[in-house]
Design a protein around this motif. Structure first.
Motif, PDB file in Angstrom:
ATOM      1  N   ILE A   3      46.291  24.726  41.007  1.00 41.21           N
ATOM      2  CA  ILE A   3      46.277  23.497  42.325  1.00 41.21           C
ATOM      3  C   ILE A   3      47.478  24.050  43.096  1.00 41.21           C
ATOM      4  CG2 ILE A   3      46.694  21.165  43.081  1.00 41.21           C
ATOM      5  CD1 ILE A   3      45.119  20.026  40.422  1.00 41.21           C
ATOM      6  N   GLU A   4      48.701  24.345  42.636  1.00 37.87           N
ATOM      7  CA  GLU A   4      49.650  24.852  43.273  1.00 37.87           C
ATOM      8  C   GLU A   4      49.156  26.075  44.201  1.00 37.87           C
ATOM      9  OE1 GLU A   4      52.820  25.076  40.451  1.00 37.87           O
ATOM     10  OE2 GLU A   4      53.979  23.521  41.544  1.00 37.87           O
ATOM     11  N   ARG A   5      48.517  27.094  43.696  1.00 37.93           N
ATOM     12  CA  ARG A   5      48.175  28.131  44.460  1.00 37.93           C
ATOM     13  C   ARG A   5      47.034  27.932  45.500  1.00 37.93           C
ATOM     14  NH1 ARG A   5      46.850  31.205  39.057  1.00 37.93           N
ATOM     15  NH2 ARG A   5      44.704  31.198  39.898  1.00 37.93           N
ATOM     16  N   ILE A   6      46.171  26.927  45.090  1.00 39.57           N
ATOM     17  CA  ILE A   6      45.394  26.722  46.085  1.00 39.57           C
ATOM     18  C   ILE A   6      46.002  25.788  47.194  1.00 39.57           C
ATOM     19  CG2 ILE A   6      43.590  24.876  46.553  1.00 39.57           C
ATOM     20  CD1 ILE A   6      42.668  25.373  43.863  1.00 39.57           C
ATOM     21  N   LEU A   7      47.079  25.278  46.993  1.00 41.22           N
ATOM     22  CA  LEU A   7      47.836  24.454  48.255  1.00 41.22           C
ATOM     23  C   LEU A   7      48.625  25.371  48.934  1.00 41.22           C
ATOM     24  CD1 LEU A   7      49.158  21.093  46.360  1.00 41.22           C
ATOM     25  CD2 LEU A   7      47.229  21.404  47.993  1.00 41.22           C
ATOM     26  N   ASP A   8      49.051  26.571  48.400  1.00 41.71           N
ATOM     27  CA  ASP A   8      50.004  27.702  49.110  1.00 41.71           C
ATOM     28  C   ASP A   8      48.860  28.584  50.032  1.00 41.71           C
ATOM     29  OD1 ASP A   8      52.283  27.092  47.704  1.00 41.71           O
ATOM     30  OD2 ASP A   8      51.888  28.613  46.194  1.00 41.71           O
ATOM     31  N   LEU A   9      47.459  28.773  49.525  1.00 44.77           N
ATOM     32  CA  LEU A   9      46.607  29.376  50.175  1.00 44.77           C
ATOM     33  C   LEU A   9      46.132  28.809  51.540  1.00 44.77           C
ATOM     34  CD1 LEU A   9      44.361  31.027  47.240  1.00 44.77           C
ATOM     35  CD2 LEU A   9      45.947  32.214  49.088  1.00 44.77           C
ATOM     36  N   VAL A  10      45.975  27.166  51.292  1.00 46.59           N
ATOM     37  CA  VAL A  10      45.601  26.537  52.239  1.00 46.59           C
ATOM     38  C   VAL A  10      46.868  26.520  53.553  1.00 46.59           C
ATOM     39  CG1 VAL A  10      45.396  23.908  53.053  1.00 46.59           C
ATOM     40  CG2 VAL A  10      44.145  24.963  50.870  1.00 46.59           C
ATOM     41  N   ARG A  11      47.977  26.499  52.983  1.00 42.90           N
ATOM     42  CA  ARG A  11      49.263  26.753  53.993  1.00 42.90           C
ATOM     43  C   ARG A  11      49.313  27.824  54.546  1.00 42.90           C
ATOM     44  NH1 ARG A  11      52.042  24.218  49.446  1.00 42.90           N
ATOM     45  NH2 ARG A  11      52.094  22.180  49.637  1.00 42.90           N
ATOM     46  N   GLN A  12      49.148  29.092  53.844  1.00 43.58           N
ATOM     47  CA  GLN A  12      49.268  30.398  54.179  1.00 43.58           C
ATOM     48  C   GLN A  12      48.039  30.676  55.083  1.00 43.58           C
ATOM     49  OE1 GLN A  12      48.656  33.222  51.084  1.00 43.58           O
ATOM     50  NE2 GLN A  12      49.031  34.814  52.541  1.00 43.58           N
ATOM     51  N   HIS A  13      47.026  30.175  55.210  1.00 41.44           N
ATOM     52  CA  HIS A  13      45.677  30.511  55.969  1.00 41.44           C
ATOM     53  C   HIS A  13      45.646  29.189  57.166  1.00 41.44           C
ATOM     54  CE1 HIS A  13      44.818  34.323  53.858  1.00 41.44           C
ATOM     55  NE2 HIS A  13      44.773  33.482  52.817  1.00 41.44           N
ATOM     56  N   ASP A  14      46.411  28.476  57.140  1.00 39.99           N
ATOM     57  CA  ASP A  14      46.298  27.462  57.867  1.00 39.99           C
ATOM     58  C   ASP A  14      44.950  26.577  57.915  1.00 39.99           C
ATOM     59  OD1 ASP A  14      47.561  25.513  59.670  1.00 39.99           O
ATOM     60  OD2 ASP A  14      46.923  26.793  61.508  1.00 39.99           O
ATOM     61  N   LEU A  15      44.309  26.330  56.910  1.00 40.32           N
ATOM     62  CA  LEU A  15      43.072  25.754  56.639  1.00 40.32           C
ATOM     63  C   LEU A  15      43.211  24.176  56.968  1.00 40.32           C
ATOM     64  CD1 LEU A  15      41.626  27.633  53.591  1.00 40.32           C
ATOM     65  CD2 LEU A  15      41.371  28.178  55.994  1.00 40.32           C
ATOM     66  N   ALA A  16      42.314  23.627  57.444  1.00 43.20           N
ATOM     67  CA  ALA A  16      42.268  22.235  57.658  1.00 43.20           C
ATOM     68  C   ALA A  16      41.631  21.471  56.450  1.00 43.20           C
ATOM     69  CB  ALA A  16      41.462  21.932  59.021  1.00 43.20           C
TER      70      ALA A  16
END
Length: 162
Positions: free
Chosen positions: A6-19
């Motif tokens: 879940i932490e990796r997913i959250l990092d990817l969401v932040r990194q790629h600026d996904l809504a």
């Protein structure tokens, strides 16, 4: 799925600026939505879905798996009586038209398909997710090229239903 996933997913969401990000895996559905993003349609009542809110995004686990989004749309004006069903990506990942490199595609434009027939694969976090047809019909359009990334809700195929 554990906390580090879940932490990796959250990092990817932040990194790629996904809504918004949604993942389905073995009967588990995980939806991450940034604060302030418009909510997506959810079939379950809001009070029955447990919600965990992080500082920036929100994580919403949902127990029931959802089918790929399929939206009927009207075809060209010349074919007003014909309806097309658009198969959309249920997850973020990499789109593959065939089961392995060099193998023939699952489907081609002009090919007839049956309900539950595999149309493509979307790879997400090293998992291969088969996307199936919700309708009997004919493939009219393939919107995504092989090996290209897709977003949640992105159009994959248009099917002329029978």
């Amino acid at each position: 799925m554990d906390f580090s996933d879940i932490e990796r997913i959250l990092d990817l969401v932040r990194q790629h600026d996904l809504a918004e990000f949604e993942l389905e895996k073995e009967g588990l559905k995980l939806r991450v939505r940034k604060a302030g993003a418009l909510p997506a349609f959810t079939a379950a009542p809001l009070n029955s879905v447990p919600t965990v809110v992080a500082a920036s995004p929100a994580v919403v686990p949902v127990a029931a798996p959802a089918a790929p989004a399929v939206t009927p749309i009207a075809a060209d004006e010349a074919e007003e009586s014909v309806e097309l069903a658009v198969v959309k990506s249920p997850i973020v990942g990499t789109f593959y038209r065939s089961p392995e490199p060099g193998a023939p595609s699952f489907v081609e434009v002009g090919q007839r398909v049956k309900k539950d027939q595999v149309l493509c694969i979307i790879e997400a976090m090293k998992l291969m997710n088969e996307i199936t047809s919700e309708y009997d019909g004919e493939i009219v359009t393939a919107y995504v090229e092989n090996g290209k990334p897709v977003q949640y809700g992105e159009r994959l195929f248009a099917i002329r239903t029978v």
